[in-house]
Design a protein around this motif. Sequence first.
Motif, short mmCIF file in Angstrom:
data_model
loop_
_atom_site.label_atom_id
_atom_site.label_comp_id
_atom_site.label_asym_id
_atom_site.label_seq_id
_atom_site.Cartn_x
_atom_site.Cartn_y
_atom_site.Cartn_z
N GLN A 102 0.82 -1.21 0.00
CA GLN A 102 0.00 0.00 0.00
C GLN A 102 0.85 1.27 0.00
O GLN A 102 0.40 2.32 -0.43
CB GLN A 102 -0.94 0.01 1.20
N ASP A 103 2.10 1.17 0.47
CA ASP A 103 2.99 2.34 0.50
C ASP A 103 3.67 2.60 -0.84
O ASP A 103 4.28 3.64 -1.03
CB ASP A 103 4.07 2.14 1.57
N GLY A 104 3.58 1.67 -1.76
CA GLY A 104 4.24 1.83 -3.06
C GLY A 104 3.57 2.87 -3.93
O GLY A 104 2.36 3.08 -3.84
N ARG A 105 4.37 3.54 -4.74
CA ARG A 105 3.79 4.50 -5.69
C ARG A 105 4.30 4.16 -7.09
O ARG A 105 5.50 4.02 -7.31
CB ARG A 105 4.13 5.93 -5.31
N GLY A 159 11.31 5.56 1.86
CA GLY A 159 12.24 5.03 2.85
C GLY A 159 13.22 4.02 2.28
O GLY A 159 14.13 3.59 2.97
N ILE A 160 13.03 3.62 1.06
CA ILE A 160 13.94 2.69 0.41
C ILE A 160 14.79 3.50 -0.56
O ILE A 160 14.25 4.24 -1.39
CB ILE A 160 13.19 1.57 -0.33
N ILE A 161 16.09 3.40 -0.42
CA ILE A 161 16.99 4.16 -1.29
C ILE A 161 16.80 3.68 -2.74
O ILE A 161 16.86 2.49 -3.02
CB ILE A 161 18.45 3.99 -0.86
N GLU A 162 16.53 4.65 -3.60
CA GLU A 162 16.33 4.30 -5.00
C GLU A 162 17.66 3.94 -5.64
O GLU A 162 18.62 4.71 -5.56
CB GLU A 162 15.69 5.47 -5.75
N PRO A 163 17.73 2.78 -6.27
CA PRO A 163 18.98 2.40 -6.93
C PRO A 163 19.21 3.24 -8.17
O PRO A 163 18.26 3.78 -8.75
CB PRO A 163 18.76 0.94 -7.30
#
Length: 67
Positions: A9-12, A31-35
């Motif tokens: 649900q947090d994904g965009r 909150g997840i570092i984008e590669p």
Amino acid sequence: MESVVSFLQDGRPVKKQVFRNLSIFPILFPGIIEPYYLTLEQAIDNETLVVTEVDASGNVNRLKIRN
């Protein structure tokens, strides 16, 4: 199962990437570092990624990808 649903649900979604009949739908999460990555369009434009038919006669279910 509840934790998976909560996580998703947090994904965009971001811009769909398309090349011929191939579509990729990236989903980014806070909150997840984008590669570092190239989009499909960028990789094809600079020939980092080349998508072709497997052979001259073609095959609907198979593609040849050179990275």
